[in-house]
Design a protein around this motif. Sequence first.
Motif, PDB file in Angstrom:
ATOM      1  N   MET A 178     -56.698  11.672  12.840  1.00 43.64           N
ATOM      2  CA  MET A 178     -57.115  12.273  14.474  1.00 43.64           C
ATOM      3  C   MET A 178     -55.964  12.902  14.934  1.00 43.64           C
ATOM      4  N   ALA A 179     -55.005  13.019  14.936  1.00 47.24           N
ATOM      5  CA  ALA A 179     -53.774  13.181  15.679  1.00 47.24           C
ATOM      6  C   ALA A 179     -53.942  14.291  15.446  1.00 47.24           C
ATOM      7  N   SER A 180     -54.304  15.552  13.512  1.00 47.11           N
ATOM      8  CA  SER A 180     -54.097  16.707  13.858  1.00 47.11           C
ATOM      9  C   SER A 180     -55.430  17.455  13.762  1.00 47.11           C
ATOM     10  N   ALA A 181     -56.701  16.682  13.623  1.00 48.00           N
ATOM     11  CA  ALA A 181     -57.458  17.362  13.957  1.00 48.00           C
ATOM     12  C   ALA A 181     -58.287  16.991  14.617  1.00 48.00           C
ATOM     13  N   VAL A 201     -57.838  21.207  22.056  1.00 47.34           N
ATOM     14  CA  VAL A 201     -57.222  20.134  21.351  1.00 47.34           C
ATOM     15  C   VAL A 201     -55.775  20.460  20.959  1.00 47.34           C
ATOM     16  N   GLN A 202     -55.326  21.702  21.400  1.00 41.84           N
ATOM     17  CA  GLN A 202     -53.934  21.979  21.449  1.00 41.84           C
ATOM     18  C   GLN A 202     -53.246  21.780  22.532  1.00 41.84           C
ATOM     19  N   TYR A 220     -51.916  13.044   8.583  1.00 44.36           N
ATOM     20  CA  TYR A 220     -51.407  14.798   8.682  1.00 44.36           C
ATOM     21  C   TYR A 220     -52.198  16.075   8.221  1.00 44.36           C
ATOM     22  N   PRO A 221     -52.100  15.825   7.169  1.00 45.78           N
ATOM     23  CA  PRO A 221     -52.610  17.794   6.067  1.00 45.78           C
ATOM     24  C   PRO A 221     -53.983  17.490   6.126  1.00 45.78           C
ATOM     25  N   ILE A 222     -54.296  15.729   6.090  1.00 44.63           N
ATOM     26  CA  ILE A 222     -55.608  16.200   5.917  1.00 44.63           C
ATOM     27  C   ILE A 222     -56.283  16.384   6.990  1.00 44.63           C
TER      28      ILE A 222
END
Length: 246
Positions: free
Chosen positions: A143-146, A42-43, A80-82
Motif C-alpha cells: 500500500m505504501a508504494s502503490a 500519490v507522489q 514495496y516492490p510488489i
Amino acid sequence: MEWTFLILTTFFAATLQAATGFGFGLVGVTIFVILLQSTSAVQIVIIVTFAMSVFHWLKIRSHAPDHLVKKIMLGCMVGYPIGVLIFSNFDLYALKLSVALLILVVSAQNLFEILKTRRGGTPNFLPMRGRHFAGVGAVSGIMASALAMPGPPVIAYLAQCELDKNAIRATVITCSTFSYGVALILQASFIGIDTTTMTTSAILIPIALIGTLFGDYIARFINPTLFKNIVLVVLLFSGLNMVINL
C-alpha cells in the motif's frame, strides 16, 4: 481555490496523522486526486508525508517497541516492490477493492470489541507474534508504494493488540517514515518525479509540519478510549471511501 483546498487538506491530514499515527495518505490521496486530476497526487503525498514523518518520528521514536518495528519492516521490504509493479503496470481496482474489504472487516471487528468492552466484557486482543506482524508489514509495504497509504493495515492490527496509544502511534509513525522513504526512492528510480510535483510538495511541506505540531499537541488530551474511537472512524471512512471511488 485549488491551492486553498490543498493547504487546508494538508493541515488537517497532518494534524490527524500526528494525533493518531496515520491518516495523511487516506485524506491526502483522496482529495489531492480530485483536485489535481493526476497520479502525481500519490507522489506529492509520499514526499510531504515523508518529510513530516521524519520530523514527527524524531519526537516520539522512543515509544516504539523495537521488536514490533523490526518485524513489520521486514514484511514491508517484501511488499514495496510488489506495490511498485502494481502502480506502474496494473489496474489498481483489484488492490483497492481487496484493501477496502480488509479495512472494513477489521473495522467491524474493532467496533465489536469496543461495544463488548462498554458492556463490561473482556476484550479479545490479537496475538503479537512475529509472523503476524510480518504479514501486516507486507500489506503495508504494498500500500505504501502503490497507494501512498502504509498506515491502515498497521494501525488496524495494532489497535486490537494489547498496546497503549503512545506505543501504537510511535510504531505506526516509525514504520510509515521508513515506508515513505523507500516508496519515494522507488518512485523516483522507476517512475520519475517531475518538477511540478517537487515544487508543489515543497510548498506544502511547511504546512504539514505546522499541522504535525498541532496534532502532537492535541494528542496528549486524547484518552485511550477516544483514541480507539477515532481510529475506528478513520478506518471506516477510508474503507468506505475506497469502495465509493473504485
